[in-house]
Design an enzyme around this catalytic site. Structure first.
Site, PDB file in Angstrom:
ATOM      1  N   LYS A 180       0.937  -1.360   0.068  1.00  0.00           N
ATOM      2  CA  LYS A 180      -0.012  -0.105   0.092  1.00  0.00           C
ATOM      3  C   LYS A 180       0.871   1.386   0.092  1.00  0.00           C
ATOM      4  O   LYS A 180       0.768   2.187  -0.928  1.00  0.00           O
ATOM      5  CB  LYS A 180      -1.082   0.040   1.400  1.00  0.00           C
ATOM      6  CG  LYS A 180      -1.426   1.200   1.486  1.00  0.00           C
ATOM      7  CD  LYS A 180      -2.385   1.495   2.925  1.00  0.00           C
ATOM      8  CE  LYS A 180      -1.646   1.616   4.161  1.00  0.00           C
ATOM      9  NZ  LYS A 180      -1.566   3.165   4.415  1.00  0.00           N
ATOM     10  N   ASN A 181       1.785   1.071   0.771  1.00  0.00           N
ATOM     11  CA  ASN A 181       2.643   2.377   0.946  1.00  0.00           C
ATOM     12  C   ASN A 181       3.651   2.790   0.042  1.00  0.00           C
ATOM     13  O   ASN A 181       4.462   3.826  -0.031  1.00  0.00           O
ATOM     14  CB  ASN A 181       3.264   2.563   2.530  1.00  0.00           C
ATOM     15  CG  ASN A 181       2.239   2.683   3.415  1.00  0.00           C
ATOM     16  OD1 ASN A 181       0.958   2.713   3.231  1.00  0.00           O
ATOM     17  ND2 ASN A 181       2.675   2.334   4.931  1.00  0.00           N
TER      18      ASN A 181
ATOM     19  N   ARG B 162      -5.626  10.717   4.141  1.00  0.00           N
ATOM     20  CA  ARG B 162      -4.695  11.894   4.407  1.00  0.00           C
ATOM     21  C   ARG B 162      -3.764  11.691   3.711  1.00  0.00           C
ATOM     22  O   ARG B 162      -2.954  12.767   3.463  1.00  0.00           O
ATOM     23  CB  ARG B 162      -4.471  11.985   6.070  1.00  0.00           C
ATOM     24  CG  ARG B 162      -3.883  10.805   6.731  1.00  0.00           C
ATOM     25  CD  ARG B 162      -3.335  11.167   8.149  1.00  0.00           C
ATOM     26  NE  ARG B 162      -2.658  12.591   8.197  1.00  0.00           N
ATOM     27  CZ  ARG B 162      -1.530  12.782   7.711  1.00  0.00           C
ATOM     28  NH1 ARG B 162      -0.787  11.716   7.168  1.00  0.00           N
ATOM     29  NH2 ARG B 162      -0.760  13.933   7.973  1.00  0.00           N
TER      30      ARG B 162
ATOM     31  N   CYS C  79      -5.267  12.342  12.840  1.00  0.00           N
ATOM     32  CA  CYS C  79      -6.160  10.990  12.874  1.00  0.00           C
ATOM     33  C   CYS C  79      -6.035  10.310  14.174  1.00  0.00           C
ATOM     34  O   CYS C  79      -5.443  11.047  15.018  1.00  0.00           O
ATOM     35  CB  CYS C  79      -5.628  10.156  11.772  1.00  0.00           C
ATOM     36  SG  CYS C  79      -3.939   9.743  12.206  1.00  0.00           S
TER      37      CYS C  79
ATOM     38  N   ARG D 185      -0.528  14.676  13.170  1.00  0.00           N
ATOM     39  CA  ARG D 185       0.183  14.293  11.751  1.00  0.00           C
ATOM     40  C   ARG D 185       0.151  15.565  10.726  1.00  0.00           C
ATOM     41  O   ARG D 185      -0.170  16.010   9.934  1.00  0.00           O
ATOM     42  CB  ARG D 185      -1.002  13.337  10.918  1.00  0.00           C
ATOM     43  CG  ARG D 185      -1.465  12.199  11.584  1.00  0.00           C
ATOM     44  CD  ARG D 185      -0.326  11.189  11.554  1.00  0.00           C
ATOM     45  NE  ARG D 185       0.243  10.525  10.593  1.00  0.00           N
ATOM     46  CZ  ARG D 185      -0.397   9.667   9.924  1.00  0.00           C
ATOM     47  NH1 ARG D 185      -1.567   9.075  10.396  1.00  0.00           N
ATOM     48  NH2 ARG D 185       0.144   9.187   8.853  1.00  0.00           N
TER      49      ARG D 185
ATOM     50  N   ASP E 242       4.135  20.314   8.150  1.00  0.00           N
ATOM     51  CA  ASP E 242       4.978  21.296   8.221  1.00  0.00           C
ATOM     52  C   ASP E 242       6.324  21.310   7.248  1.00  0.00           C
ATOM     53  O   ASP E 242       6.775  21.916   6.548  1.00  0.00           O
ATOM     54  CB  ASP E 242       5.450  21.918   9.728  1.00  0.00           C
ATOM     55  CG  ASP E 242       6.009  20.865  10.416  1.00  0.00           C
ATOM     56  OD1 ASP E 242       5.297  19.689  10.417  1.00  0.00           O
ATOM     57  OD2 ASP E 242       6.705  20.956  11.416  1.00  0.00           O
TER      58      ASP E 242
ATOM     59  N   ASP F 239       4.406   0.570  12.206  1.00  0.00           N
ATOM     60  CA  ASP F 239       3.011   0.068  11.784  1.00  0.00           C
ATOM     61  C   ASP F 239       2.613  -1.370  11.983  1.00  0.00           C
ATOM     62  O   ASP F 239       1.868  -1.997  11.751  1.00  0.00           O
ATOM     63  CB  ASP F 239       3.104   0.013  10.133  1.00  0.00           C
ATOM     64  CG  ASP F 239       3.004   1.599   9.514  1.00  0.00           C
ATOM     65  OD1 ASP F 239       3.272   1.720   8.251  1.00  0.00           O
ATOM     66  OD2 ASP F 239       2.671   2.509  10.489  1.00  0.00           O
TER      67      ASP F 239
ATOM     68  N   ARG G 124      -8.531  -0.576   4.459  1.00  0.00           N
ATOM     69  CA  ARG G 124      -7.778   0.548   3.679  1.00  0.00           C
ATOM     70  C   ARG G 124      -6.434  -0.191   3.485  1.00  0.00           C
ATOM     71  O   ARG G 124      -5.806   0.184   2.402  1.00  0.00           O
ATOM     72  CB  ARG G 124      -7.501   1.515   4.794  1.00  0.00           C
ATOM     73  CG  ARG G 124      -8.770   2.535   4.984  1.00  0.00           C
ATOM     74  CD  ARG G 124      -8.356   3.933   5.825  1.00  0.00           C
ATOM     75  NE  ARG G 124      -7.116   4.208   5.183  1.00  0.00           N
ATOM     76  CZ  ARG G 124      -6.487   4.996   5.975  1.00  0.00           C
ATOM     77  NH1 ARG G 124      -6.657   5.150   7.145  1.00  0.00           N
ATOM     78  NH2 ARG G 124      -5.248   5.212   5.300  1.00  0.00           N
TER      79      ARG G 124
HETATM   80  C1  EPZ Z   1       3.706   7.272   6.550  1.00  0.00           C
HETATM   81  O1  EPZ Z   1       3.191   8.076   6.951  1.00  0.00           O
HETATM   82  C2  EPZ Z   1       3.110   5.794   6.205  1.00  0.00           C
HETATM   83  N1  EPZ Z   1       2.104   6.030   5.415  1.00  0.00           N
HETATM   84  C3  EPZ Z   1       2.679   5.337   7.873  1.00  0.00           C
HETATM   85  O2  EPZ Z   1       1.737   4.023   7.406  1.00  0.00           O
HETATM   86  C4  EPZ Z   1       3.782   5.179   8.600  1.00  0.00           C
HETATM   87  O3  EPZ Z   1       3.272   4.955   9.740  1.00  0.00           O
HETATM   88  C5  EPZ Z   1       4.904   6.400   8.592  1.00  0.00           C
HETATM   89  O4  EPZ Z   1       5.145   6.715   7.351  1.00  0.00           O
HETATM   90  C6  EPZ Z   1       6.027   6.185   9.278  1.00  0.00           C
HETATM   91  O5  EPZ Z   1       6.583   5.000   8.875  1.00  0.00           O
HETATM   92  C7  EPZ Z   1       1.929   5.852   4.082  1.00  0.00           C
HETATM   93  O6  EPZ Z   1       3.058   5.747   3.595  1.00  0.00           O
HETATM   94  C8  EPZ Z   1       0.758   6.316   3.163  1.00  0.00           C
HETATM   95  P1  EPZ Z   1       5.826  10.506   8.753  1.00  0.00           P
HETATM   96  P2  EPZ Z   1       3.751   9.527   7.012  1.00  0.00           P
HETATM   97  O7  EPZ Z   1       5.941  11.706   7.800  1.00  0.00           O
HETATM   98  O8  EPZ Z   1       4.601   9.705   5.826  1.00  0.00           O
HETATM   99  C9  EPZ Z   1       6.045  13.747  11.871  1.00  0.00           C
HETATM  100  C10 EPZ Z   1      -0.009   2.743   7.662  1.00  0.00           C
HETATM  101  O9  EPZ Z   1      -0.742   2.452   8.695  1.00  0.00           O
HETATM  102  N2  EPZ Z   1       5.657  14.875  10.930  1.00  0.00           N
HETATM  103  O10 EPZ Z   1       7.263   9.406   8.427  1.00  0.00           O
HETATM  104  O11 EPZ Z   1       2.490  10.547   7.329  1.00  0.00           O
HETATM  105  C11 EPZ Z   1       4.609  12.960  11.847  1.00  0.00           C
HETATM  106  O12 EPZ Z   1       3.555  13.672  13.020  1.00  0.00           O
HETATM  107  C12 EPZ Z   1       0.409   4.177   7.843  1.00  0.00           C
HETATM  108  O13 EPZ Z   1       0.227   2.274   6.744  1.00  0.00           O
HETATM  109  C13 EPZ Z   1       5.819  16.243  11.157  1.00  0.00           C
HETATM  110  O14 EPZ Z   1       5.898  16.507  12.333  1.00  0.00           O
HETATM  111  O15 EPZ Z   1       4.619   9.433   8.272  1.00  0.00           O
HETATM  112  C14 EPZ Z   1       5.038  11.580  12.745  1.00  0.00           C
HETATM  113  O16 EPZ Z   1       5.256  11.863  14.148  1.00  0.00           O
HETATM  114  C15 EPZ Z   1       0.149   4.788   9.185  1.00  0.00           C
HETATM  115  N3  EPZ Z   1       5.860  17.160  10.267  1.00  0.00           N
HETATM  116  C16 EPZ Z   1       6.417  11.427  12.333  1.00  0.00           C
HETATM  117  O17 EPZ Z   1       6.722  12.883  11.533  1.00  0.00           O
HETATM  118  C17 EPZ Z   1       5.441  16.472   8.829  1.00  0.00           C
HETATM  119  O18 EPZ Z   1       5.699  17.502   8.055  1.00  0.00           O
HETATM  120  C18 EPZ Z   1       6.655  10.330  11.020  1.00  0.00           C
HETATM  121  O19 EPZ Z   1       5.843  10.770  10.054  1.00  0.00           O
HETATM  122  C19 EPZ Z   1       5.542  15.030   8.539  1.00  0.00           C
HETATM  123  C20 EPZ Z   1       5.659  14.257   9.558  1.00  0.00           C
END
Ligand code: EPZ
Length: 417
Positions: A22-23, A92, A116, A121, A124, A303, A397
């Site tokens: 998916k990712n 999202r 969520c 999430r 920035d 995950d 999903r």
């Molecule tokens: C991706 O989400 C995955 N989703 C998530 O999988 C996965 O848990 C996550 O990466 C971490 O590995 C997809 O690929 C579609 P991040 P993403 O940006 O990109 C903070 C699933 O179950 N952050 O790496 O949204 C954020 O809040 C899903 O398949 C900021 O602060 O994750 C989090 O604490 C759930 N500012 C951390 O970074 C930003 O601009 C990691 O988030 C972006 C992120």
């Protein structure tokens, strides 16, 4: 809203051919609009998030056909640059279309994806990177409008190796003038898959899989045929279905090095692998893990945290799990406690103390997010008696027909609308 009816205590045993990631599919589908031909993507899982991404592609002007895990995308006439609010609300990670629409249309309009059940999430990092590349960003009543006529390559240093931000920067930089260097980039396999897809289309990008990625802007990209990597989180989830029911499972079409196998060995599992197979036999007594932390790849993935908590709930002793990526990825725990699990969430909301119990008992459970819902199904497989897992379409999903897969592996599970 549907529900899964599960009668527990059935051993999982058998073979599973793993579905596509998916990712990895989502950013690759978004990236397909970077060429103006017809792209063919194989091994796309038939899950609701992929179907939402296809709705976005159709909305902006692509012709899309999706059959038997192959998506055909004719992106010759992309003529809209807005991502519909109702689709962003449902998924999202629609935010990944920002980078590719900026590159294709030089502008994008999208509503803030919002938080969520896992946490706030924020986006920035994404916004800051687009600004650094020279995009003008306007925000009006919850919408983000980005204009990027002449994006210019630059150095972008991420405060955290964000998966989505890394992908969005790559997609926004692909046609930018000059070189973009991402420092502290995410190293997940899904980033490498995106790079391989883009390189096949003619992009000049290197370094994915390491914390430094270099993109040299090119003029155009051409259409390709591509196969998405297998889904390492789905693989981990089904391996754990065998662990929690004292069974055994062979998973084919998997990339073993994408999984945290050392954490499965910590549980006491027997594991055998070859280049595209994993065989796992459960231990008679699941060993506790005294300090399990979720960290960026190649560490233990967030995950799989919820699913491991379900398994550790019946381990032979005390485990401590630290969720270090998301501030509130703990909604599965009150549901597990209803089954008799002995778990304490510390005031920080991210540290869980788990005292393993002998058995869980079936009851009414409510999924609050995708992986948490999968964790509840795992717990129901081992629980005594009947469990109903109510689900607001979270599980579908990310898991293609999870009830059929588990039925084929020996579980007593049905899905009802
Ligand atoms: C991706 O989400 C995955 N989703 C998530 O999988 C996965 O848990 C996550 O990466 C971490 O590995 C997809 O690929 C579609 P991040 P993403 O940006 O990109 C903070 C699933 O179950 N952050 O790496 O949204 C954020 O809040 C899903 O398949 C900021 O602060 O994750 C989090 O604490 C759930 N500012 C951390 O970074 C930003 O601009 C990691 O988030 C972006 C992120």
């Amino acid at each position: 809203m549907g529900k899964y009816l599960i009668n527990g205590r059935k051993k999982i045993s058998g073979t599973l051919k793993l579905s596509g990631s998916k990712n990895s599919s989502l950013p690759i589908l978004a990236a397909s609009i970077l060429n103006s031909g017809t792209t063919i993507i194989h091994n796309c899982p038939d899950i609701s998030d992929v179907r939402i991404a296809i709705k976005i592609l159709k909305h902006i002007g692509c012709k899309v056909f999706f059959e038997k895990n192959t998506v055909v995308i004719d992106s010759s006439s992309v003529n809209f640059y807005d991502v519909p609010h109702d689709l962003v609300k449902q998924m999202r990670s629609s935010i990944i279309f920002c980078g590719s629409l900026l590159s294709r249309m030089k502008k994008v309009a999208i509503s803030y994806p919002g938080g969520c059940s896992l946490g706030k999430r924020p986006i920035d990092f994404h916004i800051a990177a687009f600004k650094k590349l020279g995009a003008q960003i306007f925000e009006e009543d919850g919408n983000i409008i980005c204009h990027g006529e002449n994006l210019k390559g630059c150095e972008i240093n991420l405060n955290f190796p964000s998966v989505g931000a890394t992908q969005n920067i790559i997609l926004a930089a692909i046609f930018a003038n000059g070189t973009t260097k991402i420092i502290n980039a995410a190293c997940e396999p899904e980033i490498v898959d995106l790079q391989n897809f883009l390189k096949k289309m003619g992009a000049d990008i290197n370094g994915a899989g390491t914390s430094e990625i270099i993109i040299n802007g090119v003029k155009t990209l051409h259409a390709v045929e591509y196969t998405v990597i297998p889904d390492r989180i789905v693989a981990g989830t089904f391996l754990l279905s065998a662990v929690i029911t004292n069974g055994e499972i062979e998973i084919t079409n998997v990339i073993p090095e994408h999984l945290p196998l050392k954490n499965f060995l910590q549980l006491g599992c027997f594991i055998k692998t070859n280049e595209n197979k994993i065989f796992l036999r459960a231990p008679d007594f699941i060993r506790p893990i005294e300090n399990l932390q979720t960290v960026p790849y190649p560490g233990f993935p967030t995950d799989l945290q919820a699913q491991f908590v379900s398994v550790l709930s019946i381990a032979n002793g005390k485990s401590i799990v630290h969720e270090k990526i998301f501030e509130s990825r703990n909604k599965h725990i009150p549901q597990l406690i209803k089954m008799g699990a002995k778990i304490k969430i510390l005031p920080d909301g991210t540290t869980f103390i788990i005292d393993g119990v002998k058995n869980l008992h079936g009851t009414n459970l409510f999924s609050k997010d995708l992986r948490g819902g999968a964790a509840l199904i795992l717990a129901a497989l081992t629980a005594e008696g009947k469990t109903i897992v109510h689900d607001e379409n979270y599980i579908e999903r990310g898991y293609e027909k999870i009830e059929c897969v588990l039925q084929n592996l020996g579980a007593d599970i049905k899905f009802m609308q």
